[in-house]
Design a protein around this motif. Structure first.
Motif, PDB file in Angstrom:
ATOM      1  N   PRO A 186       0.535  -1.032  -0.102  1.00 31.04           N
ATOM      2  CA  PRO A 186       0.168  -0.003  -0.020  1.00 31.04           C
ATOM      3  C   PRO A 186       1.086   1.437   0.008  1.00 31.04           C
ATOM      4  CG  PRO A 186      -0.849  -1.760   1.607  1.00 31.04           C
ATOM      5  CD  PRO A 186       0.625  -2.080   1.055  1.00 31.04           C
ATOM      6  N   GLY A 187       0.518   2.002  -0.617  1.00 31.08           N
ATOM      7  CA  GLY A 187       1.120   3.515  -0.927  1.00 31.08           C
ATOM      8  C   GLY A 187       2.413   3.326  -1.744  1.00 31.08           C
ATOM      9  N   GLU A 188       2.917   2.229  -2.159  1.00 29.95           N
ATOM     10  CA  GLU A 188       4.376   2.288  -3.113  1.00 29.95           C
ATOM     11  C   GLU A 188       3.980   1.941  -4.610  1.00 29.95           C
ATOM     12  OE1 GLU A 188       5.824  -1.509  -1.645  1.00 29.95           O
ATOM     13  OE2 GLU A 188       6.495  -0.609   0.348  1.00 29.95           O
ATOM     14  N   ARG A 189       4.932   2.461  -5.136  1.00 29.07           N
ATOM     15  CA  ARG A 189       4.713   2.267  -6.651  1.00 29.07           C
ATOM     16  C   ARG A 189       5.522   1.053  -7.187  1.00 29.07           C
ATOM     17  NH1 ARG A 189       4.533   7.272 -11.007  1.00 29.07           N
ATOM     18  NH2 ARG A 189       2.288   7.033 -10.262  1.00 29.07           N
ATOM     19  N   GLY A 190       5.147   0.281  -7.821  1.00 32.58           N
ATOM     20  CA  GLY A 190       5.722  -0.963  -8.482  1.00 32.58           C
ATOM     21  C   GLY A 190       6.084  -0.712  -9.538  1.00 32.58           C
ATOM     22  N   GLN A 191       6.949  -2.025 -10.062  1.00 32.58           N
ATOM     23  CA  GLN A 191       7.470  -1.925 -11.347  1.00 32.58           C
ATOM     24  C   GLN A 191       6.444  -1.667 -12.754  1.00 32.58           C
ATOM     25  OE1 GLN A 191      10.858  -1.886 -12.026  1.00 32.58           O
ATOM     26  NE2 GLN A 191      10.323  -2.089 -14.256  1.00 32.58           N
ATOM     27  N   GLN A 192       6.762  -0.900 -13.528  1.00 38.05           N
ATOM     28  CA  GLN A 192       5.893  -0.739 -14.645  1.00 38.05           C
ATOM     29  C   GLN A 192       6.161  -1.961 -15.563  1.00 38.05           C
ATOM     30  OE1 GLN A 192       6.619   2.923 -16.657  1.00 38.05           O
ATOM     31  NE2 GLN A 192       8.466   2.406 -17.588  1.00 38.05           N
ATOM     32  N   PRO A 193       4.927  -2.420 -16.066  1.00 35.90           N
ATOM     33  CA  PRO A 193       4.917  -3.743 -16.994  1.00 35.90           C
ATOM     34  C   PRO A 193       5.275  -3.392 -18.381  1.00 35.90           C
ATOM     35  CG  PRO A 193       2.644  -3.110 -16.555  1.00 35.90           C
ATOM     36  CD  PRO A 193       3.629  -2.033 -15.744  1.00 35.90           C
ATOM     37  N   GLU A 194       5.426  -4.065 -19.090  1.00 33.78           N
ATOM     38  CA  GLU A 194       5.366  -4.137 -20.635  1.00 33.78           C
ATOM     39  C   GLU A 194       4.011  -3.574 -21.127  1.00 33.78           C
ATOM     40  OE1 GLU A 194       6.278  -6.876 -24.410  1.00 33.78           O
ATOM     41  OE2 GLU A 194       4.654  -7.294 -23.264  1.00 33.78           O
ATOM     42  N   ALA A 246     -17.194  11.057 -14.974  1.00 28.80           N
ATOM     43  CA  ALA A 246     -17.207  12.506 -15.130  1.00 28.80           C
ATOM     44  C   ALA A 246     -16.192  13.309 -14.727  1.00 28.80           C
ATOM     45  CB  ALA A 246     -18.475  13.184 -14.933  1.00 28.80           C
ATOM     46  N   ASP A 247     -15.537  12.993 -13.545  1.00 31.91           N
ATOM     47  CA  ASP A 247     -14.460  13.641 -12.908  1.00 31.91           C
ATOM     48  C   ASP A 247     -12.974  12.909 -13.159  1.00 31.91           C
ATOM     49  OD1 ASP A 247     -14.499  11.060 -11.506  1.00 31.91           O
ATOM     50  OD2 ASP A 247     -14.605  12.136  -9.490  1.00 31.91           O
ATOM     51  N   GLY A 248     -12.815  12.118 -14.283  1.00 36.17           N
ATOM     52  CA  GLY A 248     -11.839  11.256 -14.441  1.00 36.17           C
ATOM     53  C   GLY A 248     -11.630  10.140 -13.867  1.00 36.17           C
ATOM     54  N   HIS A 304       2.463  -9.517 -11.451  1.00 44.59           N
ATOM     55  CA  HIS A 304       1.966  -8.139 -11.096  1.00 44.59           C
ATOM     56  C   HIS A 304       0.760  -8.204 -10.414  1.00 44.59           C
ATOM     57  CE1 HIS A 304       4.855  -5.744 -13.378  1.00 44.59           C
ATOM     58  NE2 HIS A 304       5.154  -6.741 -14.123  1.00 44.59           N
ATOM     59  N   SER A 305       0.311  -7.319  -9.559  1.00 42.61           N
ATOM     60  CA  SER A 305      -1.113  -7.265  -9.039  1.00 42.61           C
ATOM     61  C   SER A 305      -1.846  -6.687  -9.992  1.00 42.61           C
ATOM     62  CB  SER A 305      -1.040  -6.571  -7.594  1.00 42.61           C
ATOM     63  OG  SER A 305      -0.615  -5.143  -8.077  1.00 42.61           O
ATOM     64  N   ILE A 306      -3.030  -6.880 -10.227  1.00 41.73           N
ATOM     65  CA  ILE A 306      -4.013  -5.979 -11.076  1.00 41.73           C
ATOM     66  C   ILE A 306      -4.064  -4.520 -10.600  1.00 41.73           C
ATOM     67  CG2 ILE A 306      -6.632  -5.661 -11.782  1.00 41.73           C
ATOM     68  CD1 ILE A 306      -6.950  -8.890 -11.576  1.00 41.73           C
ATOM     69  N   ALA A 307      -3.833  -4.374  -9.254  1.00 44.48           N
ATOM     70  CA  ALA A 307      -3.648  -2.770  -9.114  1.00 44.48           C
ATOM     71  C   ALA A 307      -2.606  -2.173  -9.559  1.00 44.48           C
ATOM     72  CB  ALA A 307      -3.699  -2.916  -7.549  1.00 44.48           C
ATOM     73  N   ASN A 308      -1.361  -2.937  -9.655  1.00 45.93           N
ATOM     74  CA  ASN A 308      -0.351  -2.177 -10.207  1.00 45.93           C
ATOM     75  C   ASN A 308      -0.396  -2.205 -11.673  1.00 45.93           C
ATOM     76  OD1 ASN A 308       2.749  -1.273  -9.663  1.00 45.93           O
ATOM     77  ND2 ASN A 308       3.211  -3.480 -11.079  1.00 45.93           N
ATOM     78  N   HIS A 325      -1.312   2.088 -16.055  1.00 43.23           N
ATOM     79  CA  HIS A 325      -2.127   2.409 -17.204  1.00 43.23           C
ATOM     80  C   HIS A 325      -2.811   3.816 -16.838  1.00 43.23           C
ATOM     81  CE1 HIS A 325      -4.457   2.077 -20.846  1.00 43.23           C
ATOM     82  NE2 HIS A 325      -5.731   2.063 -20.280  1.00 43.23           N
ATOM     83  N   PHE A 326      -3.225   3.864 -15.874  1.00 44.25           N
ATOM     84  CA  PHE A 326      -4.172   5.180 -15.590  1.00 44.25           C
ATOM     85  C   PHE A 326      -3.460   6.407 -15.136  1.00 44.25           C
ATOM     86  CE2 PHE A 326      -7.575   1.853 -15.903  1.00 44.25           C
ATOM     87  CZ  PHE A 326      -8.326   2.193 -16.864  1.00 44.25           C
ATOM     88  N   LYS A 327      -2.315   6.136 -14.998  1.00 38.53           N
ATOM     89  CA  LYS A 327      -1.406   7.279 -14.577  1.00 38.53           C
ATOM     90  C   LYS A 327      -1.410   8.120 -15.743  1.00 38.53           C
ATOM     91  CE  LYS A 327       2.960   5.312 -15.737  1.00 38.53           C
ATOM     92  NZ  LYS A 327       4.385   4.588 -15.312  1.00 38.53           N
ATOM     93  N   TYR A 328      -1.682   7.926 -16.932  1.00 38.86           N
ATOM     94  CA  TYR A 328      -1.617   8.823 -17.956  1.00 38.86           C
ATOM     95  C   TYR A 328      -2.939   9.570 -18.071  1.00 38.86           C
ATOM     96  CZ  TYR A 328       2.758   6.285 -19.186  1.00 38.86           C
ATOM     97  OH  TYR A 328       3.881   5.734 -18.982  1.00 38.86           O
ATOM     98  N   ASP A 329      -2.873  10.901 -18.198  1.00 34.59           N
ATOM     99  CA  ASP A 329      -3.997  11.736 -18.324  1.00 34.59           C
ATOM    100  C   ASP A 329      -4.806  11.365 -19.402  1.00 34.59           C
ATOM    101  OD1 ASP A 329      -3.155  13.279 -15.985  1.00 34.59           O
ATOM    102  OD2 ASP A 329      -2.435  14.891 -17.074  1.00 34.59           O
ATOM    103  N   LEU A 330      -4.226  11.012 -20.571  1.00 31.80           N
ATOM    104  CA  LEU A 330      -4.776  10.753 -21.768  1.00 31.80           C
ATOM    105  C   LEU A 330      -5.914   9.315 -21.459  1.00 31.80           C
ATOM    106  CD1 LEU A 330      -4.877  10.641 -24.760  1.00 31.80           C
ATOM    107  CD2 LEU A 330      -3.087   9.083 -25.003  1.00 31.80           C
TER     108      LEU A 330
END
Length: 330
Positions: free
Chosen positions: A131-139, A179-181, A257-261, A266-271
């Protein structure tokens, strides 16, 4: 009882939503799409089960018979297919590096760890952060928009220039951006991510090309907490007989990987948090017929099934006719 949502189209073109549990299945009254049902749930601050209860259900329905009759659609869609984003992650499952490493090792020094293996091991080490940690980004890869989403039972068409059309049996997360992203996970589907493995094998930097293909989702959207362990079977039928089959595993208990990670990266990008968009995100697999030397051909039927889903996903492989595309200067 696990809730599954399906989308139905009648012989007159009328659309409906079906709610199914172990007790049976029935049409949800007053709503014609899972997207609309989810929008109401978000607006009312309730979950999808609560939205089904708010609308109520009517006539019962035999979902297996409706699937056989070709009346079940993909369990998610949008009135504008351009607002459906299909993406995925790879090297996410324990054991998933083996097949990929076989494909990529020919292009690497035998004494040197391939990029695919290194990425896999990084995921094993840091793919399930606390919790509260950022894991390794996947392919990560992009597959296309909703125009490439094929209904269960329909054909998966490889382009005329494709080197291969191969199955990838996995789970896909389905999301609607509020609606709020805020990304809302609606549930999980069985999926055939469908890729061109010959193109990828030639050079792993062509992964992006190999993934720009159609994909298909099983007819059921499984609502609620994702299951920790999913065990299913992937098959290829040819000329009425089973050509190849193998069990496949998914769910977090079988993933590096966890699904949360995967969702966080994926959703860290505003796009990817544009209000109203739908996202279909494929979570990866460790089971490929291609990795075992199978060469598919037109007419082969892919079949994927796994509990707690009750209906299989079947698609026939076809090839598109050649099409010349030219660019005109203005």
């Amino acid at each position: 009882m696990s809730l599954r949502l399906l989308q139905h189209v009648g012989v007159d073109g009328t659309r409906s939503v079906i709610a199914a549990t172990s007790a049976g299945a029935a049409f949800v009254t007053g709503v014609d799409s899972v997207c609309a049902l989810a929008e109401r749930a978000i607006a009312d601050g309730i979950d999808l089960a609560g939205a089904v209860a708010a609308y109520g259900t009517g006539a019962s329905v035999d979902i297996a018979a409706e699937l056989a009759a070709g009346r079940l659609m993909s369990p998610i869609d949008h009135v504008d297919p351009a607002h459906v984003v299909m993406t995925g992650t790879g090297l996410t499952h324990l054991g998933s590096a083996e097949g990929r490493d076989k494909m990529h090792r020919a292009a690497a020094d035998a004494e040197k760890q391939t990029d695919s293996m290194r990425m896999f091991l990084e995921g094993v080490e840091r793919g399930k952060p606390g919790p509260g940690e950022r894991g390794q980004q996947p392919e990560w890869f992009y597959k296309g928009d909703g125009s490439g989403l094929v209904a269960p039972g329909a054909a998966l068409e490889m382009p005329d220039f494709a080197e291969d059309g191969g199955e990838e049996p996995e789970l896909a997360g389905i999301y609607l951006i509020g609606a709020d992203g805020t990304p809302f996970r609606l549930g999980l589907c069985l999926a055939n991510e469908f890729s061109d493995h010959v193109t990828e094998r030639h050079n792993y930097l062509w992964l992006a090309h190999s993934k720009l293909r159609q994909a298909s989702l099983g007819p059921e959207l499984l609502v609620g907490t994702p299951p920790e362990h999913v065990e299913g079977m992937s098959r290829i039928h040819r000329d009425g007989a089973v050509l190849w089959e193998k069990p496949f595993l998914s769910g977090e208990a079988n993933m590096s990987h966890s699904i949360a990670n995967l969702e966080a990266h994926h959703f860290k990008y505003d796009l990817f948090r544009r209000p109203g968009d739908i996202h279909v995100h494929f979570f990866g697999t460790a089971t490929l017929s291609f990795a075992e030397g199978v060469t598919t051909r037109e007419g082969d039927v892919f079949e994927i099934e796994a509990a707690p889903f009750t209906l299989p996903l079947r698609n026939t492989l076809t090839r598109a006719a050649p099409r010349l595309v030219s660019v005109k200067a203005l």
